[in-house]
Scaffold this active site. Structure first.
Site, PDB file in Angstrom:
ATOM      1  CG  ASP A   1      -2.002   0.954   1.226  1.00 35.92           C
ATOM      2  OD1 ASP A   1      -1.948   1.875   0.393  1.00 35.92           O
ATOM      3  OD2 ASP A   1      -2.929   0.823   2.035  1.00 35.92           O
TER       4      ASP A   1
ATOM      5  CG  ASP B   1      -3.496   3.633  -3.257  1.00 37.25           C
ATOM      6  OD1 ASP B   1      -4.344   2.766  -3.504  1.00 37.25           O
ATOM      7  OD2 ASP B   1      -3.617   4.453  -2.340  1.00 37.25           O
ATOM      8  CD  GLU B   2      -5.454  -0.822  -1.186  1.00 39.86           C
ATOM      9  OE1 GLU B   2      -5.831  -1.867  -0.643  1.00 39.86           O
ATOM     10  OE2 GLU B   2      -5.687   0.307  -0.734  1.00 39.86           O
TER      11      GLU B   2
END
Length: 572
Positions: A108, A197-198
């Site tokens: 993350d 983003d993860e």
DNA sequence: GCGGATCAC
DNA sequence: TATGGTGATCCGC
């Protein structure tokens, strides 16, 4: 006129106003003060009034649930000790199927948008700033110290932190995002991105082949990401996706945390864990569970008899697995054919004028047409969504026996759905298309690019797929459109997905038992036999509880609708 | 199939 | 003064 509400009522409303992201991460100790400020700033607004209304309805629902619970417990023939013993049997069974053989990582990026902005404008470093327009996408860690959170209205954030610097989405985030995804996929080609983003990795194979520990592997991943992008990433290492996700939060930012691969230690970790930290449990479920005494995952065990009696309301099996720290451990990339809908919506300053509203609808239709064209989807069910200036949301839908793609059609249907509702004062209009058909043939692409370009089934072995059936342009047409071919639901029949639920990566696997998550041979017989044996225990319990057929999957929605609101219309 | 609601990112 | 957009899922009907 100050009308005093029960303290529970105000407390939950104040918490609700603080926004969805509050409570997920660690909350500072003066969160109460922060919540107070937020409530005061919001007071009197239409948004506030709507939140208050929703909060009241939830309180009523809770009242109902408590009555139901007391009723169930006192029902003749119900023996709590016996019920507990039955649940213990299920727990034993679930425990026996725990799989610690896979090493799952959740990574993350730390406040991704904010970090990218700092790279573009280093003077922002160390300052309290936030990215977004009317609602914040991200806040820098300095801003978070003041209680500023993503999802918060800008004017509220400014009240909490007057020095707050606002940055609009200036940069392009896709390039750094793709770069990070590319790096991470080096550790597992089956990587499953979860947003920009993860994502999730299964590093079992990588660690074995490189003869390194999982910790060293993730250290290496994180330093590689930093060296190549100057972005920091946090990560969690655990035997399944749920635990990995929870772990990635523990040492954020720029840290990693490893769960011991030991059932006893996992269970002691879960015992104190607030249920709100479980992915899928939001603010509403948190309040519902809290109302029956469940705040932590350990409380799930304490109240197992109640949960068993109220399986319908709470989803017993899913909670038991959560309590044990058991969840899916299969990681696979998203597949194009899994897409269920495509839509567009827009918020604007409230409009009353019919023509102006229709103009907005037309804009949305144009946007949607363009998106559908670009991604090559069409569909046959159209859902209109509108939000009143009171913030109440409604949907109106209609299905067709033809495929809809063009903006003129979308607009005509949108009007058909909207006009009977008017006059209204509207602040949002949206349109969504479901019952999709893929206009792009199943055309497996190669290389890393597949992650970024909306899929394109990267699993060649999964879909041998009859060469000629895909040439039939109407393969996905519903029954009535192709009467000669009753084989509807192609995506389900193609690969046995009909009994599998996909919700987030936690349950996205194809041949996994929804109760215990064991990987089952794909033959229907073996799969169903296993499933039946897995569910038989709950069936016993259910018979005693009162009735109702067996729960068909582990993930029960806690919010059965028990009050029917009048399908709200503004009276003219 | 429709509509309301929750949830994640 | 003022509170987002996209997609998925679940439930009751």
């Amino acid at each position: 006129m100050v009308e005093p509400l029960p303290s529970q009522e105000t407390a939950s409303l104040v918490k609700r106003l603080a926004g969805p992201s509050t409570g997920k991460a660690g909350l500072s100790k003066d969160q109460t003060d922060i919540n107070r400020v937020i409530a005061d700033v919001s007071k009197g607004s239409k948004f506030y009034e709507n939140e208050k209304k929703k909060d009241k309805e939830l309180s009523k629902k809770i009242e109902h649930i408590l009555h139901l619970r007391d009723d169930l417990i006192n029902r003749p023939g119900v023996n709590l000790a016996k019920t507990e013993a039955q649940v213990d049997q299920i727990l034993h069974k679930l425990e026996s199927e725990r799989d610690l053989s896979q090493t799952i990582v959740h990574f993350d990026l730390d406040s991704f948008f904010a970090s990218v902005e700092v790279l573009n404008d280093p003077t922002l470093a160390g300052k309290p700033f936030a990215v977004g327009h009317s609602v914040l996408s991200t806040a820098s860690y300095e801003a978070r110290k003041y209680g500023v959170r993503s999802g918060m209205a800008t004017f509220v954030a400014k009240k909490l932190c007057p020095q707050l610097i606002m940055v609009s989405h200036s940069s392009s985030y896709s390039e750094p995002s793709h770069k990070v995804m590319e790096i991470c996929s080096r550790y597992d080609p089956q990587m499953c991105p979860a947003g920009c983003d993860e994502g999730y990795l299964n590093i079992t194979k990588y660690c074995a082949e490189h003869n390194i520990s999982s910790e060293a592997c993730v250290e290496h991943l994180r330093s590689t990401v930093f060296n190549e992008t100057k972005l920091t990433v946090s990560a969690g290492i655990a035997p399944n996706l749920m635990l990995a996700k929870i772990c990635s939060d523990k040492n954020k930012p720029n840290g990693q945390y490893s769960m011991p691969f030991d059932s006893v230690l996992i269970k002691s970790f879960m015992k104190e864990l607030p249920i709100r930290r479980i992915p899928g449990i939001g603010r509403v479920s948190e309040r519902l569970l809290e109302s029956i005494g469940i705040k932590t995952c350990g409380d799930i065990y304490t109240h197992r008899a109640t949960l068993s009696l109220m399986d319908k309301q709470f989803g017993l099996i899913h909670l038991l697995r959560t309590h044990l720290g058991i969840a899916s451990n299969t990681v696979q990339p998203p597949q194009r054919e899994e897409r269920k809908s495509i839509g567009a919506e827009r918020t604007f300053s409230p409009l009353q004028d019919k023509q102006k509203i229709l103009d907005k609808l037309e804009e949305v239709c144009a946007e949607l047409e363009s998106d559908m064209e670009q991604t090559q989807w069409t569909g046959r069910t159209i859902t209109l969504k509108y939000k009143l200036d009171s913030f109440e949301v409604f949907t109106r839908a209609k299905s067709f026996d033809r495929w809809i793609s063009k903006k003129e059609e979308l607009f005509a249907i949108g009007q058909e759905l909207l006009l009977p509702e008017l006059p209204l004062t509207i602040r949002l209009i949206g349109l969504r298309v479901t019952k999709l058909k893929d206009l792009r043939g199943p055309n497996p692409s190669t290389g890393i690019k597949r992650f970024f370009d909306a899929g394109n089934s990267p699993n060649p072995n999964k879909k041998p797929k009859l060469a000629d059936s895909e040439e039939v342009p109407d393969e996905n047409l519903p029954d009535f459109a192709s009467p000669a071919n009753p084989s509807v639901k192609p995506s389900s029949s193609r690969n046995e997905k009909s009994r599998t639920q996909h919700q987030s990566p936690f349950q996205r696997e194809t041949h996994q038992c929804p109760v215990c998550d064991k990987q089952i041979p794909t033959e229907n017989h073996a799969f169903n036999a296993h499933l039946d044996s897995c569910l038989s225990r709950s069936a016993i319990r259910q018979a005693q509880a009162e009735a109702r057929p067996s729960p068909k999957q582990a993930q029960g929605n806690m919010l059965e609708r028990w009050t029917k609101m009048a399908p709200k219309r503004l009276d003219r």
